[in-house]
Design a protein around this motif. Sequence first.
Motif, PDB file in Angstrom:
ATOM      1  N   GLY A   1       0.719  -1.160   0.062  1.00  0.00           N
ATOM      2  CA  GLY A   1       0.091  -0.010  -0.215  1.00  0.00           C
ATOM      3  C   GLY A   1       0.835   1.196   0.080  1.00  0.00           C
ATOM      4  O   GLY A   1       1.874   1.195  -0.760  1.00  0.00           O
ATOM      5  N   ASN A   2       0.386   2.173   0.605  1.00  0.00           N
ATOM      6  CA  ASN A   2       1.064   3.544   0.521  1.00  0.00           C
ATOM      7  C   ASN A   2       2.242   3.733   1.582  1.00  0.00           C
ATOM      8  O   ASN A   2       2.628   4.733   2.090  1.00  0.00           O
ATOM      9  CB  ASN A   2       0.163   4.469   1.012  1.00  0.00           C
ATOM     10  N   ARG A   3       3.056   2.735   1.652  1.00  0.00           N
ATOM     11  CA  ARG A   3       4.351   2.690   2.416  1.00  0.00           C
ATOM     12  C   ARG A   3       5.374   3.390   1.433  1.00  0.00           C
ATOM     13  O   ARG A   3       6.317   2.470   1.055  1.00  0.00           O
ATOM     14  CB  ARG A   3       4.627   1.425   3.065  1.00  0.00           C
ATOM     15  N   TRP A   4       5.349   4.561   1.193  1.00  0.00           N
ATOM     16  CA  TRP A   4       6.170   5.087   0.311  1.00  0.00           C
ATOM     17  C   TRP A   4       7.722   4.789   0.676  1.00  0.00           C
ATOM     18  O   TRP A   4       8.686   4.506  -0.210  1.00  0.00           O
ATOM     19  CB  TRP A   4       5.946   6.603  -0.051  1.00  0.00           C
ATOM     20  N   SER A   5       8.167   5.103   1.987  1.00  0.00           N
ATOM     21  CA  SER A   5       9.371   5.325   2.378  1.00  0.00           C
ATOM     22  C   SER A   5      10.180   3.699   2.124  1.00  0.00           C
ATOM     23  O   SER A   5      11.006   3.439   1.759  1.00  0.00           O
ATOM     24  CB  SER A   5       9.634   5.658   3.722  1.00  0.00           C
ATOM     25  N   LYS A   6       9.154   2.897   2.550  1.00  0.00           N
ATOM     26  CA  LYS A   6       9.606   1.486   2.324  1.00  0.00           C
ATOM     27  C   LYS A   6       9.719   0.830   0.713  1.00  0.00           C
ATOM     28  O   LYS A   6      10.603   0.253   0.299  1.00  0.00           O
ATOM     29  CB  LYS A   6       8.546   0.669   2.897  1.00  0.00           C
ATOM     30  N   ILE A   7       8.939   1.631  -0.066  1.00  0.00           N
ATOM     31  CA  ILE A   7       8.852   1.406  -1.519  1.00  0.00           C
ATOM     32  C   ILE A   7      10.185   1.901  -1.921  1.00  0.00           C
ATOM     33  O   ILE A   7      10.983   1.486  -2.927  1.00  0.00           O
ATOM     34  CB  ILE A   7       7.826   1.680  -2.204  1.00  0.00           C
ATOM     35  N   ALA A   8      10.585   3.270  -1.535  1.00  0.00           N
ATOM     36  CA  ALA A   8      11.474   3.985  -1.916  1.00  0.00           C
ATOM     37  C   ALA A   8      12.941   3.430  -1.714  1.00  0.00           C
ATOM     38  O   ALA A   8      13.946   3.362  -2.529  1.00  0.00           O
ATOM     39  CB  ALA A   8      11.669   5.374  -1.241  1.00  0.00           C
ATOM     40  N   GLN A   9      13.034   2.300  -0.595  1.00  0.00           N
ATOM     41  CA  GLN A   9      14.144   1.773  -0.433  1.00  0.00           C
ATOM     42  C   GLN A   9      14.528   0.705  -1.465  1.00  0.00           C
ATOM     43  O   GLN A   9      15.771   0.219  -1.459  1.00  0.00           O
ATOM     44  CB  GLN A   9      13.980   0.877   0.971  1.00  0.00           C
ATOM     45  N   HIS A  10      13.597   0.395  -2.251  1.00  0.00           N
ATOM     46  CA  HIS A  10      14.017  -0.780  -3.170  1.00  0.00           C
ATOM     47  C   HIS A  10      14.046   0.133  -4.631  1.00  0.00           C
ATOM     48  O   HIS A  10      14.266  -0.737  -5.615  1.00  0.00           O
ATOM     49  CB  HIS A  10      12.890  -1.632  -3.164  1.00  0.00           C
ATOM     50  N   LEU A  11      14.104   1.534  -4.663  1.00  0.00           N
ATOM     51  CA  LEU A  11      14.323   2.215  -5.850  1.00  0.00           C
ATOM     52  C   LEU A  11      15.552   2.996  -5.642  1.00  0.00           C
ATOM     53  O   LEU A  11      15.220   4.328  -5.161  1.00  0.00           O
ATOM     54  CB  LEU A  11      13.199   2.804  -6.071  1.00  0.00           C
ATOM     55  N   PRO A  12      16.734   2.543  -5.645  1.00  0.00           N
ATOM     56  CA  PRO A  12      17.794   3.502  -5.377  1.00  0.00           C
ATOM     57  C   PRO A  12      17.824   4.839  -6.067  1.00  0.00           C
ATOM     58  O   PRO A  12      17.521   4.889  -7.280  1.00  0.00           O
ATOM     59  CB  PRO A  12      19.217   2.604  -6.140  1.00  0.00           C
ATOM     60  N   GLY A  13      17.987   5.861  -5.116  1.00  0.00           N
ATOM     61  CA  GLY A  13      18.141   7.076  -5.892  1.00  0.00           C
ATOM     62  C   GLY A  13      16.639   7.863  -5.903  1.00  0.00           C
ATOM     63  O   GLY A  13      16.513   9.011  -6.179  1.00  0.00           O
ATOM     64  N   ARG A  14      15.641   7.013  -5.497  1.00  0.00           N
ATOM     65  CA  ARG A  14      14.334   7.585  -5.687  1.00  0.00           C
ATOM     66  C   ARG A  14      13.924   7.924  -4.291  1.00  0.00           C
ATOM     67  O   ARG A  14      14.147   7.168  -3.330  1.00  0.00           O
ATOM     68  CB  ARG A  14      13.260   6.701  -6.385  1.00  0.00           C
TER      69      ARG A  14
END
Length: 214
Positions: free
Chosen positions: A79-92
């Motif tokens: 869901g909207n766990r943006w920071s968690k998702i961002a951890q898997h997209l380096p630089g984003r």
Amino acid sequence: MEIEIRRGPWTVDEDMKLVSYISLHGEGRWNSLSRSAGLNRTGKSCRLRWLNYLRPDIRRGDISLQEQFIILELHSRWGNRWSKIAQHLPGRTDNEIKNYWRTRVQKHAKLLKCDVNSKQFKDTIKHLWMPRLVERIASTQNVEFTPNHYSPENSSVATATSSTSSSESMASSFYGDDQVEYGTLDPNGGNWFNGGDAFETLWSFDELNKWLLQ
DNA sequence: AACAGTCCCAACCGCGAATGA
DNA sequence: CTCATTCGCGGTTGGGACTGT
């Protein structure tokens, strides 16, 4: 004496102060950092500016197809766990991903007149959008991508390719090849999604409607 | 060229969690 | 343990950029 706290857009001078202070002393303790660096900003504001804009490893530019896939995949899990998702997209940054979701994905839900959190829309993403993304990724040059096996635990497989310039060239070739094919979506003869965005040119309006009516 | 409408993103806000005195 | 402060996250918004008329 009370010093007025600055708000709004950051100036070049403020950016320089923040960058040079952090390069000497490191991140953290944002409130005291702000004072020590001579910035009349809240610690929060400094932290946000650094993390979302000034950090040296920030990656800019369009979200690649692989990144789009990862966002959809991880959002379906978390869901909207943006920071968690961002951890898997380096630089984003989480902010960038959140903005991407709101401006692109939610727009589609709106156009299709369904709730972004509805099962219908989630199924559309899972069974139509994501497979189409996989096709597009696979059809582009020299891309090693194993979306069927993508998992956060094994994110290096996907992120290794997304961090190279190949994703940019892939995106540009995508624009060039498929603008027409997927661009003629509007029942009235125009371009339903205004074109221009790789994500938006992945499927046709008819295709989506057909799916939604199933 | 001028205006209106829309899009997009940087920055702010509120709140809960974590930390420290 | 309690309270104050700091941190980090997710939601929201202001305004510049862009697009259409």
